[in-house]
Design a protein around this motif. Structure first.
Motif, PDB file in Angstrom:
ATOM      1  N   LEU A  10      42.921 -32.947 -28.113  1.00 51.39           N
ATOM      2  CA  LEU A  10      43.300 -31.822 -27.767  1.00 51.39           C
ATOM      3  C   LEU A  10      44.111 -32.093 -26.293  1.00 51.39           C
ATOM      4  CD1 LEU A  10      43.118 -28.515 -27.068  1.00 51.39           C
ATOM      5  CD2 LEU A  10      40.657 -29.186 -26.143  1.00 51.39           C
ATOM      6  N   ALA A  11      45.057 -31.330 -25.983  1.00 53.54           N
ATOM      7  CA  ALA A  11      46.030 -31.784 -24.766  1.00 53.54           C
ATOM      8  C   ALA A  11      46.000 -30.267 -24.105  1.00 53.54           C
ATOM      9  CB  ALA A  11      47.247 -32.091 -25.240  1.00 53.54           C
ATOM     10  N   ILE A  12      46.036 -30.572 -22.563  1.00 53.52           N
ATOM     11  CA  ILE A  12      46.097 -29.375 -21.479  1.00 53.52           C
ATOM     12  C   ILE A  12      46.764 -29.774 -20.553  1.00 53.52           C
ATOM     13  CG2 ILE A  12      44.701 -28.098 -20.046  1.00 53.52           C
ATOM     14  CD1 ILE A  12      42.152 -28.842 -21.830  1.00 53.52           C
ATOM     15  N   GLU A  13      47.958 -28.618 -20.491  1.00 55.65           N
ATOM     16  CA  GLU A  13      48.987 -28.949 -19.290  1.00 55.65           C
ATOM     17  C   GLU A  13      48.787 -27.718 -18.348  1.00 55.65           C
ATOM     18  OE1 GLU A  13      51.161 -30.300 -17.813  1.00 55.65           O
ATOM     19  OE2 GLU A  13      52.377 -28.590 -17.246  1.00 55.65           O
ATOM     20  N   SER A  14      48.949 -27.748 -17.136  1.00 51.53           N
ATOM     21  CA  SER A  14      48.642 -26.997 -15.998  1.00 51.53           C
ATOM     22  C   SER A  14      49.367 -27.167 -14.904  1.00 51.53           C
ATOM     23  CB  SER A  14      47.275 -26.472 -15.839  1.00 51.53           C
ATOM     24  OG  SER A  14      46.497 -27.356 -15.171  1.00 51.53           O
ATOM     25  N   SER A  15      50.243 -27.960 -14.727  1.00 50.73           N
ATOM     26  CA  SER A  15      50.881 -28.539 -13.734  1.00 50.73           C
ATOM     27  C   SER A  15      51.598 -27.553 -12.682  1.00 50.73           C
ATOM     28  CB  SER A  15      51.931 -29.544 -14.000  1.00 50.73           C
ATOM     29  OG  SER A  15      52.920 -29.369 -14.609  1.00 50.73           O
ATOM     30  N   CYS A  16      52.093 -26.421 -13.198  1.00 52.25           N
ATOM     31  CA  CYS A  16      52.943 -25.438 -12.338  1.00 52.25           C
ATOM     32  C   CYS A  16      52.557 -24.129 -12.658  1.00 52.25           C
ATOM     33  CB  CYS A  16      54.526 -25.816 -12.624  1.00 52.25           C
ATOM     34  SG  CYS A  16      55.439 -24.868 -11.290  1.00 52.25           S
ATOM     35  N   ASP A  17      53.424 -23.449 -13.502  1.00 57.39           N
ATOM     36  CA  ASP A  17      53.105 -21.938 -13.733  1.00 57.39           C
ATOM     37  C   ASP A  17      52.991 -21.736 -15.420  1.00 57.39           C
ATOM     38  OD1 ASP A  17      56.043 -22.498 -14.130  1.00 57.39           O
ATOM     39  OD2 ASP A  17      56.244 -20.504 -13.706  1.00 57.39           O
ATOM     40  N   ASP A  18      52.784 -22.769 -16.084  1.00 58.46           N
ATOM     41  CA  ASP A  18      52.738 -22.519 -17.591  1.00 58.46           C
ATOM     42  C   ASP A  18      51.448 -23.170 -17.577  1.00 58.46           C
ATOM     43  OD1 ASP A  18      55.141 -21.324 -18.283  1.00 58.46           O
ATOM     44  OD2 ASP A  18      56.373 -23.131 -18.389  1.00 58.46           O
ATOM     45  N   THR A  19      50.542 -22.480 -18.683  1.00 57.87           N
ATOM     46  CA  THR A  19      49.345 -22.817 -19.269  1.00 57.87           C
ATOM     47  C   THR A  19      49.406 -23.156 -20.587  1.00 57.87           C
ATOM     48  OG1 THR A  19      48.272 -21.065 -17.776  1.00 57.87           O
ATOM     49  CG2 THR A  19      46.778 -22.396 -19.022  1.00 57.87           C
ATOM     50  N   SER A  20      49.180 -24.432 -21.029  1.00 53.93           N
ATOM     51  CA  SER A  20      49.618 -24.726 -22.371  1.00 53.93           C
ATOM     52  C   SER A  20      48.455 -25.736 -22.965  1.00 53.93           C
ATOM     53  CB  SER A  20      50.920 -25.382 -22.565  1.00 53.93           C
ATOM     54  OG  SER A  20      51.149 -25.979 -23.743  1.00 53.93           O
ATOM     55  N   ALA A  21      48.134 -25.443 -24.321  1.00 53.88           N
ATOM     56  CA  ALA A  21      47.409 -26.441 -25.016  1.00 53.88           C
ATOM     57  C   ALA A  21      47.963 -26.795 -26.237  1.00 53.88           C
ATOM     58  CB  ALA A  21      45.803 -25.839 -25.229  1.00 53.88           C
ATOM     59  N   ALA A  22      47.872 -28.016 -26.951  1.00 52.99           N
ATOM     60  CA  ALA A  22      48.279 -28.570 -27.978  1.00 52.99           C
ATOM     61  C   ALA A  22      47.219 -29.236 -28.719  1.00 52.99           C
ATOM     62  CB  ALA A  22      49.570 -29.342 -27.929  1.00 52.99           C
ATOM     63  N   VAL A  23      47.207 -29.434 -30.105  1.00 47.65           N
ATOM     64  CA  VAL A  23      46.418 -30.338 -30.816  1.00 47.65           C
ATOM     65  C   VAL A  23      47.492 -31.143 -31.768  1.00 47.65           C
ATOM     66  CG1 VAL A  23      44.599 -30.343 -32.728  1.00 47.65           C
ATOM     67  CG2 VAL A  23      44.455 -28.434 -31.069  1.00 47.65           C
ATOM     68  N   PHE A  24      47.112 -32.490 -31.435  1.00 49.82           N
ATOM     69  CA  PHE A  24      47.526 -33.475 -32.505  1.00 49.82           C
ATOM     70  C   PHE A  24      46.823 -34.066 -33.220  1.00 49.82           C
ATOM     71  CE2 PHE A  24      50.834 -33.075 -29.327  1.00 49.82           C
ATOM     72  CZ  PHE A  24      52.050 -33.930 -29.791  1.00 49.82           C
TER      73      PHE A  24
END
Length: 341
Positions: A10-24
């Motif tokens: 499970l990956a989480i990205e929140s470095s700027c103004d997009d909230t994102s999650a992905a599953v690999f």
């Protein structure tokens, strides 16, 4: 391979103004959910405090959607990857805090990811229609906050051999777009309008910077002085020439980027080039690179559009690559607004 033998990240990205999650599942993407923030448009740029508040609102539903779309349960997860930096500190803290809490609750390993490394390693996401770059290759990170040429020897062996001395390439697009009265973010608008204009109608300054480093502040100043002079004589100059202005500006930016990249290829002897970052969606840059592939026999790798802007898919592939090497971190790992490759 059974479900239990697979690696689920499970990956989480929140470095700027997009909230994102992905599953690999291993190196294959199962889901990639992105919640964008529209609130910044009226301010002409990202407002850090508003960004972090929006991340807090979005992160739970985004992660929930990513897991559901991947058709797995939380108990199937092998590890949690998150963006440690670089980025806006308030935004990073939302993502890292959530990742740490979930890691603790589920007793799962935690993997920290460098956002800029992830832009380049997005090329290693499994895709039957695209090849992966061979090592070594030249990675080019072009975004709102970065412009770098990186010598990539292995997944986690990277050396910055050239970078901007002032404005990043995306910042130059946005600042000049503001001068042209274009909405934020200006990069896509300039790209769209440039397709309708004459790229040789106007000439702007090309900075003379030694080595493989970049400078875009001189170009920005050149545009500013030119517009001031022209609008003094004709207040409607920008509106009447907007397409040619965009085309001429974009042509100069592409010229600066390509000349440095050509120098890097010559100096390193590496002709494998992979780009990443939000500005890698720019059609002028993509066209120029594909032209170099034909004329100079470069082996060029251009990411899919969904992997150009900030997204958790690129965090997920790094998470998987680090999982294979058991490169885990702990709850004491601090977010870093500045985090060098």
């Amino acid at each position: 391979m059974t479900k239990k033998e697979n690696v689920y990240i499970l990956a989480i990205e929140s470095s700027c103004d997009d909230t994102s999650a992905a599953v690999f599942c291993n190196d294959e993407i199962l889901s990639n959910i992105v919640a964008t923030q529209q609130v910044h448009k009226e301010y002409g740029g990202v407002v850090p405090e508003l960004a972090s508040r929006a991340h807090q609102q979005h992160i739970v539903p985004v992660v929930d959607q990513a897991i559901k779309k991947a058709n797995i349960s939380k108990s199937d997860l092998s590890a949690i990857a998150f963006t440690r930096g670089p980025g806006l500190m308030g935004s990073l803290l939302v993502g890292s805090s959530f990742a740490k809490s979930l890691s603790l609750a589920l007793s799962l390993p935690l993997i920290e990811v460098n956002h800029m490394q992830a832009h380049l390693l997005a090329h290693f996401i499994k895709d039957k229609d695209k090849k992966k770059p061979d090592f070594p290759f030249l990675g080019v990170t072009i975004s709102g906050g970065h412009t770098q040429i990186v010598k990539v020897t292995d997944h986690f062996e990277m050396e910055v051999i050239g970078e901007t001395l002032d404005d990043a390439i995306g910042e130059a697009f946005d600042k000049c777009g503001k001068m042209l009265n274009l909405p934020y973010p200006a990069g896509p608008e300039i790209d769209k309008l440039s397709k309708l204009g004459d790229p040789y109608k106007f000439e702007f300054a090309k900075p003379n910077v030694k080595g493989l480093n970049f400078s875009f502040s001189g170009l920005k100043t050149s545009v500013l002085y030119f517009l001031q002079k022209q609008t003094k004589d004709n207040p409607d100059f920008i509106e009447e020439n907007i397409e040619d202005l965009c085309a001429s500006f974009q042509r100069k930016v592409v010229d600066i980027l390509m000349s440095k990249l050509q120098k890097a290829v010559k100096e390193t002897g590496i002709n494998v080039v992979a780009i990443g970052g939000g500005v890698s969606a720019n059609s002028g840059i993509r066209t120029a690179l594909l032209e170099k592939q034909k004329t100079n026999h470069w082996n060029v790798f251009i990411p899919k559009f969904e992997y150009c802007t900030d997204n958790a898919a690129m965090i997920g592939i790094v998470g998987y690559l680090k999982y294979r090497k058991q490169l885990f971190t702990d709850l004491a790992t601090a977010s870093k607004a500045r985090y060098a490759i």
